[in-house]
Design a protein around this motif. Structure first.
Motif, PDB file in Angstrom:
ATOM      1  N   ILE A  46     -58.493  -5.761 -56.670  1.00 23.06           N
ATOM      2  CA  ILE A  46     -58.522  -6.905 -57.595  1.00 23.06           C
ATOM      3  C   ILE A  46     -59.841  -6.849 -58.346  1.00 23.06           C
ATOM      4  O   ILE A  46     -60.906  -6.664 -57.733  1.00 23.06           O
ATOM      5  N   GLU A  47     -59.760  -7.031 -59.652  1.00 19.68           N
ATOM      6  CA  GLU A  47     -60.996  -7.031 -60.430  1.00 19.68           C
ATOM      7  C   GLU A  47     -61.198  -8.386 -61.091  1.00 19.68           C
ATOM      8  O   GLU A  47     -60.253  -8.994 -61.578  1.00 19.68           O
ATOM      9  N   LEU A  48     -62.427  -8.839 -61.058  1.00 16.56           N
ATOM     10  CA  LEU A  48     -62.777 -10.084 -61.751  1.00 16.56           C
ATOM     11  C   LEU A  48     -64.045  -9.820 -62.541  1.00 16.56           C
ATOM     12  O   LEU A  48     -65.144  -9.766 -61.972  1.00 16.56           O
ATOM     13  N   ASP A  49     -63.890  -9.590 -63.830  1.00 17.87           N
ATOM     14  CA  ASP A  49     -65.026  -9.515 -64.726  1.00 17.87           C
ATOM     15  C   ASP A  49     -66.152  -8.605 -64.205  1.00 17.87           C
ATOM     16  O   ASP A  49     -67.300  -9.042 -64.042  1.00 17.87           O
ATOM     17  N   GLY A  50     -65.797  -7.365 -63.922  1.00 16.44           N
ATOM     18  CA  GLY A  50     -66.816  -6.404 -63.478  1.00 16.44           C
ATOM     19  C   GLY A  50     -67.073  -6.400 -61.987  1.00 16.44           C
ATOM     20  O   GLY A  50     -67.867  -5.606 -61.498  1.00 16.44           O
ATOM     21  N   PHE A  51     -66.397  -7.283 -61.269  1.00 14.48           N
ATOM     22  CA  PHE A  51     -66.558  -7.355 -59.809  1.00 14.48           C
ATOM     23  C   PHE A  51     -65.234  -6.877 -59.216  1.00 14.48           C
ATOM     24  O   PHE A  51     -64.185  -7.460 -59.466  1.00 14.48           O
ATOM     25  N   LEU A  52     -65.307  -5.792 -58.453  1.00 19.64           N
ATOM     26  CA  LEU A  52     -64.067  -5.182 -57.953  1.00 19.64           C
ATOM     27  C   LEU A  52     -64.000  -5.256 -56.436  1.00 19.64           C
ATOM     28  O   LEU A  52     -64.953  -4.882 -55.749  1.00 19.64           O
ATOM     29  N   LEU A  53     -62.867  -5.714 -55.941  1.00 21.32           N
ATOM     30  CA  LEU A  53     -62.579  -5.589 -54.504  1.00 21.32           C
ATOM     31  C   LEU A  53     -61.517  -4.506 -54.358  1.00 21.32           C
ATOM     32  O   LEU A  53     -60.373  -4.677 -54.788  1.00 21.32           O
ATOM     33  N   ASP A  54     -61.913  -3.377 -53.769  1.00 26.51           N
ATOM     34  CA  ASP A  54     -60.938  -2.334 -53.435  1.00 26.51           C
ATOM     35  C   ASP A  54     -60.626  -2.493 -51.952  1.00 26.51           C
ATOM     36  O   ASP A  54     -61.477  -2.215 -51.104  1.00 26.51           O
ATOM     37  N   TYR A  55     -59.420  -2.956 -51.661  1.00 29.73           N
ATOM     38  CA  TYR A  55     -59.055  -3.102 -50.246  1.00 29.73           C
ATOM     39  C   TYR A  55     -57.928  -2.147 -49.859  1.00 29.73           C
ATOM     40  O   TYR A  55     -57.234  -2.349 -48.870  1.00 29.73           O
ATOM     41  N   SER A  56     -57.810  -1.077 -50.670  1.00 36.68           N
ATOM     42  CA  SER A  56     -56.715  -0.134 -50.395  1.00 36.68           C
ATOM     43  C   SER A  56     -56.954   0.660 -49.118  1.00 36.68           C
ATOM     44  O   SER A  56     -56.006   1.173 -48.524  1.00 36.68           O
ATOM     45  N   LYS A  57     -58.218   0.769 -48.674  1.00 33.76           N
ATOM     46  CA  LYS A  57     -58.490   1.537 -47.454  1.00 33.76           C
ATOM     47  C   LYS A  57     -58.425   0.599 -46.243  1.00 33.76           C
ATOM     48  O   LYS A  57     -59.347   0.538 -45.427  1.00 33.76           O
ATOM     49  N   ASN A  58     -57.382  -0.182 -46.193  1.00 29.85           N
ATOM     50  CA  ASN A  58     -57.142  -1.053 -45.031  1.00 29.85           C
ATOM     51  C   ASN A  58     -55.786  -0.723 -44.432  1.00 29.85           C
ATOM     52  O   ASN A  58     -54.902  -0.192 -45.103  1.00 29.85           O
ATOM     53  N   ARG A  59     -55.633  -1.100 -43.169  1.00 30.95           N
ATOM     54  CA  ARG A  59     -54.366  -0.819 -42.490  1.00 30.95           C
ATOM     55  C   ARG A  59     -53.335  -1.878 -42.871  1.00 30.95           C
ATOM     56  O   ARG A  59     -52.936  -2.706 -42.032  1.00 30.95           O
ATOM     57  N   VAL A  60     -53.005  -1.899 -44.126  1.00 29.27           N
ATOM     58  CA  VAL A  60     -52.041  -2.897 -44.592  1.00 29.27           C
ATOM     59  C   VAL A  60     -51.015  -2.259 -45.513  1.00 29.27           C
ATOM     60  O   VAL A  60     -51.301  -1.285 -46.210  1.00 29.27           O
ATOM     61  N   THR A  61     -49.836  -2.854 -45.505  1.00 30.15           N
ATOM     62  CA  THR A  61     -48.792  -2.503 -46.461  1.00 30.15           C
ATOM     63  C   THR A  61     -48.524  -3.763 -47.288  1.00 30.15           C
ATOM     64  O   THR A  61     -49.075  -4.835 -46.992  1.00 30.15           O
ATOM     65  N   ALA A  62     -47.636  -3.624 -48.259  1.00 33.32           N
ATOM     66  CA  ALA A  62     -47.272  -4.800 -49.059  1.00 33.32           C
ATOM     67  C   ALA A  62     -46.710  -5.884 -48.134  1.00 33.32           C
ATOM     68  O   ALA A  62     -46.980  -7.079 -48.306  1.00 33.32           O
ATOM     69  N   ARG A  63     -45.962  -5.459 -47.129  1.00 34.98           N
ATOM     70  CA  ARG A  63     -45.362  -6.421 -46.194  1.00 34.98           C
ATOM     71  C   ARG A  63     -46.454  -7.160 -45.396  1.00 34.98           C
ATOM     72  O   ARG A  63     -46.346  -8.354 -45.154  1.00 34.98           O
ATOM     73  N   THR A  64     -47.510  -6.413 -44.991  1.00 35.06           N
ATOM     74  CA  THR A  64     -48.604  -7.063 -44.247  1.00 35.06           C
ATOM     75  C   THR A  64     -49.195  -8.187 -45.094  1.00 35.06           C
ATOM     76  O   THR A  64     -49.408  -9.298 -44.603  1.00 35.06           O
ATOM     77  N   ASN A 472     -63.368  -2.353 -46.852  1.00 37.87           N
ATOM     78  CA  ASN A 472     -63.315  -2.880 -48.214  1.00 37.87           C
ATOM     79  C   ASN A 472     -64.481  -2.258 -48.954  1.00 37.87           C
ATOM     80  O   ASN A 472     -65.558  -2.086 -48.380  1.00 37.87           O
ATOM     81  N   THR A 473     -64.287  -1.971 -50.241  1.00 37.60           N
ATOM     82  CA  THR A 473     -65.435  -1.615 -51.074  1.00 37.60           C
ATOM     83  C   THR A 473     -65.558  -2.676 -52.158  1.00 37.60           C
ATOM     84  O   THR A 473     -64.608  -2.903 -52.921  1.00 37.60           O
ATOM     85  N   LEU A 474     -66.698  -3.344 -52.148  1.00 38.22           N
ATOM     86  CA  LEU A 474     -66.961  -4.363 -53.173  1.00 38.22           C
ATOM     87  C   LEU A 474     -67.905  -3.736 -54.188  1.00 38.22           C
ATOM     88  O   LEU A 474     -69.043  -3.411 -53.850  1.00 38.22           O
ATOM     89  N   VAL A 475     -67.396  -3.531 -55.376  1.00 37.13           N
ATOM     90  CA  VAL A 475     -68.155  -2.797 -56.380  1.00 37.13           C
ATOM     91  C   VAL A 475     -68.671  -3.759 -57.453  1.00 37.13           C
ATOM     92  O   VAL A 475     -67.893  -4.543 -58.008  1.00 37.13           O
ATOM     93  N   LEU A 476     -69.975  -3.687 -57.706  1.00 35.69           N
ATOM     94  CA  LEU A 476     -70.584  -4.489 -58.766  1.00 35.69           C
ATOM     95  C   LEU A 476     -71.015  -3.522 -59.859  1.00 35.69           C
ATOM     96  O   LEU A 476     -71.548  -2.453 -59.544  1.00 35.69           O
ATOM     97  N   ASP A 477     -70.799  -3.874 -61.115  1.00 39.10           N
ATOM     98  CA  ASP A 477     -71.275  -2.968 -62.171  1.00 39.10           C
ATOM     99  C   ASP A 477     -72.770  -2.747 -61.995  1.00 39.10           C
ATOM    100  O   ASP A 477     -73.272  -1.643 -62.145  1.00 39.10           O
ATOM    101  N   ALA A 478     -73.478  -3.830 -61.694  1.00 36.28           N
ATOM    102  CA  ALA A 478     -74.922  -3.741 -61.450  1.00 36.28           C
ATOM    103  C   ALA A 478     -75.289  -4.905 -60.548  1.00 36.28           C
ATOM    104  O   ALA A 478     -74.575  -5.917 -60.525  1.00 36.28           O
ATOM    105  N   LEU A 479     -76.361  -4.769 -59.807  1.00 39.88           N
ATOM    106  CA  LEU A 479     -76.848  -5.911 -59.028  1.00 39.88           C
ATOM    107  C   LEU A 479     -77.721  -6.755 -59.955  1.00 39.88           C
ATOM    108  O   LEU A 479     -78.837  -6.365 -60.304  1.00 39.88           O
TER     109      LEU A 479
END
Ligand SMILES: O=P(O)(O)OC[C@H]1O[C@](O)(CO)[C@@H](O)[C@@H]1O
Length: 550
Positions: A46-64, A472-479
């Motif tokens: 999910i991205e919000l204005d340059g702030f990204l939460l990548d949670y794809s590396k979790n043990r989850v499926t769409a059903r989870t 989770n990887t929380l990515v900021l364009d810059a701190l």
């Protein structure tokens, strides 16, 4: 659905479905999930204005995620969010509203407590703080001998220390060079004395920060600082060198601080949620009004997202759902935080208080016993140092340790190729934790290296990495002030989401009281020689101090 009594959540069908789903999907490896879905990153980020939460590396499926979202609905998350937003007393044990969002409200926002909009008051206090900060920064607020303030020492602990200390350190590149800001919290005199060793009393300003103004550690440090100051100044000079941030005006006056130099906040602000208030004063002095306003604006943006985005696309909600998934359904006991930024080195400590003081509870908000695990142990260390300390256990130990990697994409201090290497390390760790290394891959590698026979047999199992460690990887364009505000607000709301699902009150902290009470009893006993009536260990340790301590 109306919110359930907290204890009922583990009796609901969706709770049982989640347990069943966990057992069914536990053997699934994330490698296979990535292979099966080339769009997995897009589906689970999910991205919000340059702030990204990548949670794809979790043990989850769409059903989870569907089931977890259903769990949140069953726990009445939407209703609790509304109650929080509307200023209802969601801190039920203290019958208080919880309104830290009002501290970063915009001009046109309204947050009401007891039917009164608190935003004008918040803005008026902020204006006073900014004005004071400007006077210190511009050299208008002078020390008693007419020189400008060169050092600001914040004396506080817990929420009156960790938040401003973290933000000050994260925003150092935005800070004025004219004023140095220091933080003293520990009762060990080493911290105070080492700090004061670099300060001149005539050019030092102390901010005594304590919501209650009764915290013994803070008062002891503040008194020691005043004694130090008075060695070279008079009592009349105290007013120019000591200001307070508190909700307790009488205690501030008793300490000898002029109430005109006190900056207030409100009982609807919890200590660990207070960095946005006057508690941020040292940061305001360091970085000035514009940057502090950007910090507030970032948090406000996250608030707006939290209160409006559907659960499935809501960064704090998804972070909270994943927290519940691992804590409660996987039985993971800990959660590691690795900021790949020196400015965020104290983020693990800040999140320890935010998360563990909020959700480290064994009973529900109405006092009912909970039959499931709640808040995890939060721990961590700045990357890449953490890699050289505890990543062995993450990669090959026996524990499931969900991790958050926090990654700014640009450096605050560009030096050679440092930042690209830093980013590479962060991404490599998340990939390695997810993928692992199979027996076949390890074998091929050893054979390539010419290893064979007994050595091969010995080394092969040691070269295998199970992988499947979630992150989770929380990515900021810059701190920067804005992204930092977004980051901290995201964690605040994440903690709230988890608390709602577990049915606990995330805004009280009765667990810290008992130890404080015993310390008040033991302190005079250490100084005396009367009979002791503790357990054998505590008695013996007190005796030992009496013989050898000072
Ligand atoms: O700001 P005060 O009242 O000194 O409290 C400091 C800290 O002590 C606690 O009450 C307990 O550790 C925290 O919640 C709080 O942040």
């Amino acid at each position: 659905m109306a919110s359930l009594l907290a204890n009922d959540i583990n009796l609901t069908p969706v709770w049982a479905q989640l347990h069943h789903h966990q057992r069914a999907t536990r053997p699934v490896h994330m490698r296979d999930l990535f292979e099966a879905d080339p769009q997995r990153f897009e589906h689970f980020s999910i991205e919000l204005d340059g702030f990204l939460l990548d949670y794809s590396k979790n043990r989850v499926t769409a059903r989870t995620m569907e089931l977890l979202t259903e769990l949140a609905r069953t726990a009445g998350l939407g209703d609790w969010m509304r109650r929080l937003r509307d200023g209802e007393p969601v801190n039920v044990s203290e019958h208080r509203a919880v309104m830290h969002m009002a501290l970063r409200a915009g001009e046109h926002d309204h947050y009401c407590v007891d039917g009164i909009d608190v935003v004008p008051d918040v803005h008026a206090t902020l204006a006073r703080c900014f004005d004071f900060a400007r006077r210190v920064r511009d050299g208008e607020w002078l020390g008693h001998d007419g020189r400008r303030i060169a050092d600001v020492v914040n004396i506080g602990i817990g929420g009156s220390d960790l938040g401003p200390m973290l933000v000050d350190s994260a925003l150092r590149p935005f800070a004025s060079e004219a004023v140095r800001v220091h933080f003293v919290s520990n009762l060990d005199g080493a911290q105070l004395m080492q700090t004061l060793a670099h300060c001149d009393p005539a050019t030092t300003l102390f901010i005594v920060a304590s919501k209650s103004f009764t915290t013994p550690e803070t008062l002891a440090n503040a008194e020691a600082a005043r004694d130090w100051f008075l060695r070279t100044a008079t009592a009349a000079d105290v007013a120019r060198h000591f200001v307070a941030v508190s909700t307790n005006t009488p205690a501030v006056c008793r300490f000898g601080i002029d109430p005109a130099n006190m900056f207030g906040f409100w009982d609807w602000v919890g200590g660990r949620y207070s960095v946005w208030s006057a508690i941020g004063l040292p940061v305001m002095i360091a970085v000035g009004e514009a940057h502090f306003r950007d910090f507030l604006a970032g948090a406000r943006e996250m608030d707006a997202h939290f209160f409006s985005a559907p659960f499935e696309r809501n960064i704090p909600v998804v972070m909270g759902l994943l927290g519940v998934w691992y804590n409660t359904f996987y039985g993971a006991h800990t959660h590691a935080i690795m900021p790949y930024s020196q400015g965020l080195a104290r983020l693990p400590a800040y999140l320890q208080q935010l998360d563990m003081e909020s959700n480290g509870k064994r009973v529900g908000r109405y006092g009912e016993k909970l039959d499931f695990d709640t808040g995890p142990v939060i721990w961590g260390e700045v990357g890449v140092n953490s890699q050289h300390a505890f990543f062995q256990l993450l990669h090959q130990g026996t524990r499931l340790v969900p991790c958050d990697f926090i990654l700014p994409l640009s450096s605050q201090y560009p030096v050679g190729d440092h930042h690209r290497q830093l980013v590479a390390n962060c991404l490599a760790q998340t990939e390695a934790l997810m993928r692992g290394k199979t027996v076949a891959e390890a074998l091929a590698q050893l054979e390539d290296e010419g290893v064979s026979g007994d050595t091969l047999d010995m080394l092969l199992p040691q070269k295998v990495f199970p992988g499947n460690q979630p992150s989770n990887t929380l990515v900021l364009d810059a701190l920067c002030p804005r992204s930092l505000g977004m980051l901290l607000a995201a964690y605040e709301h994440k903690v709230f989401v988890e608390g709602v699902i577990w049915g606990i009150n995330s805004f009280d902290q009765w667990g810290v009281e008992y130890g404080k009470l015993l310390a008040r009893r033991i302190a005079p006993e250490l100084a005396g020689n009367g009979p002791l009536s503790h357990d054998g260990s505590t008695n013996a340790l007190i005796e030992r101090y009496r013989r050898r301590g000072q």
